[in-house]
Motif scaffolding. Structure first.
Motif, PDB file in Angstrom:
ATOM      1  N   TYR A 270      -6.979 -35.971  41.361  1.00  6.81           N
ATOM      2  CA  TYR A 270      -7.387 -34.981  42.361  1.00  6.81           C
ATOM      3  C   TYR A 270      -8.327 -35.600  43.393  1.00  6.81           C
ATOM      4  O   TYR A 270      -8.174 -35.397  44.601  1.00  6.81           O
ATOM      5  N   ALA A 271      -9.296 -36.375  42.913  1.00  6.58           N
ATOM      6  CA  ALA A 271     -10.280 -36.952  43.828  1.00  6.58           C
ATOM      7  C   ALA A 271      -9.649 -37.985  44.759  1.00  6.58           C
ATOM      8  O   ALA A 271      -9.974 -38.040  45.948  1.00  6.58           O
ATOM      9  N   THR A 272      -8.738 -38.790  44.219  1.00  8.75           N
ATOM     10  CA  THR A 272      -8.168 -39.867  45.034  1.00  8.75           C
ATOM     11  C   THR A 272      -7.020 -39.400  45.933  1.00  8.75           C
ATOM     12  O   THR A 272      -6.935 -39.803  47.102  1.00  8.75           O
ATOM     13  N   LEU A 330     -17.281 -26.965  45.022  1.00  8.56           N
ATOM     14  CA  LEU A 330     -18.421 -27.877  45.131  1.00  8.56           C
ATOM     15  C   LEU A 330     -17.999 -29.243  45.653  1.00  8.56           C
ATOM     16  O   LEU A 330     -18.697 -29.847  46.482  1.00  8.56           O
ATOM     17  N   VAL A 331     -16.850 -29.743  45.181  1.00  6.13           N
ATOM     18  CA  VAL A 331     -16.430 -31.099  45.546  1.00  6.13           C
ATOM     19  C   VAL A 331     -15.536 -31.129  46.780  1.00  6.13           C
ATOM     20  O   VAL A 331     -15.178 -32.205  47.261  1.00  6.13           O
ATOM     21  N   GLY A 332     -15.190 -29.963  47.309  1.00  8.30           N
ATOM     22  CA  GLY A 332     -14.272 -29.906  48.444  1.00  8.30           C
ATOM     23  C   GLY A 332     -14.781 -30.570  49.698  1.00  8.30           C
ATOM     24  O   GLY A 332     -13.998 -30.983  50.556  1.00  8.30           O
ATOM     25  N   GLY A 333     -16.101 -30.702  49.802  1.00 13.02           N
ATOM     26  CA  GLY A 333     -16.670 -31.315  50.996  1.00 13.02           C
ATOM     27  C   GLY A 333     -16.609 -32.829  51.009  1.00 13.02           C
ATOM     28  O   GLY A 333     -16.993 -33.456  52.000  1.00 13.02           O
ATOM     29  N   GLY A 334     -16.204 -33.426  49.897  1.00 14.05           N
ATOM     30  CA  GLY A 334     -16.058 -34.878  49.860  1.00 14.05           C
ATOM     31  C   GLY A 334     -17.311 -35.635  49.516  1.00 14.05           C
ATOM     32  O   GLY A 334     -17.397 -36.845  49.772  1.00 14.05           O
ATOM     33  N   SER A 335     -18.295 -34.986  48.908  1.00 13.87           N
ATOM     34  CA  SER A 335     -19.552 -35.644  48.558  1.00 13.87           C
ATOM     35  C   SER A 335     -19.423 -36.373  47.227  1.00 13.87           C
ATOM     36  O   SER A 335     -19.010 -35.788  46.220  1.00 13.87           O
ATOM     37  N   ALA A 336     -19.814 -37.641  47.193  1.00 13.37           N
ATOM     38  CA  ALA A 336     -19.780 -38.421  45.953  1.00 13.37           C
ATOM     39  C   ALA A 336     -20.752 -37.844  44.931  1.00 13.37           C
ATOM     40  O   ALA A 336     -20.427 -37.721  43.744  1.00 13.37           O
ATOM     41  N   GLY A 337     -21.955 -37.485  45.375  1.00  9.82           N
ATOM     42  CA  GLY A 337     -22.965 -36.950  44.468  1.00  9.82           C
ATOM     43  C   GLY A 337     -22.527 -35.655  43.806  1.00  9.82           C
ATOM     44  O   GLY A 337     -22.726 -35.462  42.604  1.00  9.82           O
ATOM     45  N   LEU A 338     -21.920 -34.773  44.593  1.00  8.27           N
ATOM     46  CA  LEU A 338     -21.482 -33.496  44.031  1.00  8.27           C
ATOM     47  C   LEU A 338     -20.294 -33.675  43.088  1.00  8.27           C
ATOM     48  O   LEU A 338     -20.174 -32.961  42.085  1.00  8.27           O
ATOM     49  N   VAL A 345     -21.440 -31.992  34.494  1.00  9.29           N
ATOM     50  CA  VAL A 345     -21.650 -30.638  33.966  1.00  9.29           C
ATOM     51  C   VAL A 345     -20.425 -30.172  33.174  1.00  9.29           C
ATOM     52  O   VAL A 345     -20.547 -29.558  32.112  1.00  9.29           O
ATOM     53  N   GLY A 346     -19.230 -30.476  33.679  1.00 11.24           N
ATOM     54  CA  GLY A 346     -18.025 -30.110  32.942  1.00 11.24           C
ATOM     55  C   GLY A 346     -17.998 -30.731  31.562  1.00 11.24           C
ATOM     56  O   GLY A 346     -17.616 -30.083  30.572  1.00 11.24           O
ATOM     57  N   LEU A 347     -18.429 -31.984  31.453  1.00 13.54           N
ATOM     58  CA  LEU A 347     -18.437 -32.669  30.159  1.00 13.54           C
ATOM     59  C   LEU A 347     -19.585 -32.183  29.269  1.00 13.54           C
ATOM     60  O   LEU A 347     -19.515 -32.315  28.040  1.00 13.54           O
ATOM     61  N   ILE A 348     -20.617 -31.614  29.844  1.00 13.77           N
ATOM     62  CA  ILE A 348     -21.671 -30.991  29.034  1.00 13.77           C
ATOM     63  C   ILE A 348     -21.119 -29.765  28.308  1.00 13.77           C
ATOM     64  O   ILE A 348     -21.348 -29.573  27.105  1.00 13.77           O
ATOM     65  N   TRP A 349     -20.377 -28.924  29.023  1.00  9.55           N
ATOM     66  CA  TRP A 349     -19.765 -27.755  28.379  1.00  9.55           C
ATOM     67  C   TRP A 349     -18.797 -28.203  27.281  1.00  9.55           C
ATOM     68  O   TRP A 349     -18.729 -27.589  26.212  1.00  9.55           O
ATOM     69  N   HIS A 350     -18.076 -29.274  27.552  1.00  7.68           N
ATOM     70  CA  HIS A 350     -17.159 -29.805  26.532  1.00  7.68           C
ATOM     71  C   HIS A 350     -17.930 -30.262  25.292  1.00  7.68           C
ATOM     72  O   HIS A 350     -17.502 -30.006  24.156  1.00  7.68           O
ATOM     73  N   ALA A 351     -19.063 -30.932  25.467  1.00 11.73           N
ATOM     74  CA  ALA A 351     -19.848 -31.431  24.337  1.00 11.73           C
ATOM     75  C   ALA A 351     -20.342 -30.300  23.446  1.00 11.73           C
ATOM     76  O   ALA A 351     -20.403 -30.446  22.216  1.00 11.73           O
ATOM     77  N   LEU A 352     -20.692 -29.162  24.043  1.00  8.34           N
ATOM     78  CA  LEU A 352     -21.171 -28.037  23.246  1.00  8.34           C
ATOM     79  C   LEU A 352     -20.079 -27.469  22.353  1.00  8.34           C
ATOM     80  O   LEU A 352     -20.355 -26.893  21.301  1.00  8.34           O
TER      81      LEU A 352
END
Length: 433
Positions: A270-272, A330-338, A345-352
């Motif tokens: 998706y990102a690339t 959130l990522v639609g603007g093309g920001s690397a940081g976001l 954050v997605g992987l944090i929910w997965h870890a729980l």
């Protein structure tokens, strides 16, 4: 087993730590193999084994072979889960380690479409199938290897050893592939660089075997053997005697599998391809999120010992349900940081969800059927969850041309997980430990 006998039979702490390391190292190795394939499916295999004028079509075909590794898991679960309840946990884990490791090394030696035509793709699918068989037989035994050495009150923490394997393996695989991509030209990486990640599996297999061969059988299975209580037909007995436990285990796994596929596999494509971001941005997010999971998963397992498996698991499921509706805008603007923040954050929910999962599923089944039941729940869930997830994410986005469709798909699978939690036992089955 009574509490008194459980206490008397409890092994020394050094043996418990050894079991934890054996479980962690083996699953990390096997998930390194699996993750290397996943990343290569998104970045390399579409061009090398499924050439097409349409990059999206090549990616879809590559993700189809990714799914083969999940579809073959039930075979490993049926065969090696049964053997784990009949012959023991340790012997099975040595075999599954060899199957997955050898398959991965051979992938690194495969000729591409330019060299042998369609035969390369056929061989890739066969080896991916073998990887899935090894993984399918691995998880149930690895979970019990660490959890059956520990006490009931700390099972969530000790059983999380097997759960750390996926982020550890994913981190190692992404790190190796990212390092190769950074140190080589694009032509070198596509020509031979990607193969190095698969060939390195040979070194890891030797280390994993050394750890597992030195470990003794779990105290729980030793007692089952001494009493002659091994199941005669464990697969049939799970299906006829403990069907609700199996259904609860299967449903509880669907959401975490799909969530993981989104934030470690589909996000690369998706990102690339859709956002025109460099590959390194998405890979960095996956690596940082996986690094954090190394600590979050045992923490989540420990929290489940204190507050209950279902409660911690449900928090992760609800978070996973909502997050894609935040992530994609959130990522639609093309920001690397976001992008990196969103993946973490997605992987944090997965870890729980994933941290308490091993103990949660194992506790659904009686000790004599635990390896079979846990393996079947794990592998059958993979077919309806992780196997199809990258393919469905890509297809849904291509068909609807909006991120809302993949987000709704993930949300629906998290609801399925919540239903599985509702159906589950609230306590450990009588007589288990």
């Amino acid at each position: 087993m009574t509490n008194a006998s459980a206490t008397a039979a409890r092994p020394a702490r050094k043996d418990l730590i050894k079991a934890f390391v054996a479980s962690l190292s083996g699953t990390s190795l096997e998930w390194y193999d699996f993750a290397a394939y996943s990343v290569a499916s998104a970045l390399v295999f579409g061009q090398l084994f499924f050439p097409s004028h349409d990059p999206l079509s090549g990616t879809l075909l590559a993700f189809s072979t990714y799914a083969v590794g999940y579809v073959s898991r039930p075979l490993g679960g049926f065969v090696f889960g049964r053997l784990g309840d009949v012959l023991g946990r340790k012997q099975v884990l040595v075999i599954t380690l060899l199957i997955t490791g050898i398959s991965t090394v051979l992938i690194g030696l495969l000729p591409t479409h330019d060299q042998v035509g369609a035969l390369g793709a056929v061989l890739l699918v066969v080896l991916r199938f073998a990887q899935g068989v090894g993984i399918g037989g691995e998880w149930g035994g690895a979970v019990l290897l660490s959890s059956e050495y520990g006490s009931d009150e700390h099972r969530g923490f000790w059983a999380s050893a097997a759960q750390i394997g996926p982020p550890a393996g994913n981190l190692l695989a992404n790190g190796v592939l990212a390092g190769l991509a950074a140190g080589l030209t694009s032509e070198q990486f596509m020509s031979w660089g990607w193969r190095v990640a698969f060939l390195l599996s040979a070194v890891l297999v030797i280390f994993g075997l050394w750890i597992r061969v030195k470990l003794e059988e779990t105290p729980v299975f030793q007692e089952i053997q001494q009493k002659g209580e091994q199941a005669g037909a464990p697969v049939r007995e799970v299906l006829t005697q403990e069907p609700r436990a199996l259904i609860a285990g299967i449903l509880s796994r669907v959401g975490p599998d799909v969530l993981y596929a989104l934030f470690t596999v589909f996000v690369l494509t998706y990102a690339t391809q859709q956002l025109d971001m460099p590959k390194s941005w998405a890979v960095t997010g996956v690596m940082l999120g996986s690094s954090l999971q190394l600590f979050l998963m045992p923490l989540a397992g420990a929290l489940s010992d204190r507050f209950g498996r279902r409660r911690v698991y449900a928090v992760g499921a609800v978070g996973g349900l909502m997050w894609p509706f935040v992530f994609f805008p959130l990522v639609g603007g093309g920001s690397a940081g976001l992008l990196i923040f969103g993946v973490i954050v997605g992987l944090i929910w997965h870890a729980l969800m994933y941290g308490p999962q091993a103990a949660f599923i194992a506790e659904q089944f009686s000790p004599a059927l635990r390896a079979t039941g846990a393996s079947l729940a794990y592998t059958l869930a993979g077919i309806i969850g992780g196997a199809l997830a990258p393919l469905l994410f890509t297809s849904l986005y291509a068909y609807f041309d909006t991120w809302v469709a993949p987000a709704c798909y993930l949300a629906a699978t998290c609801v399925v997980t919540l239903i599985g939690l509702w159906l589950s036992r609230t306590a450990t089955p009588a007589g288990s430990r």
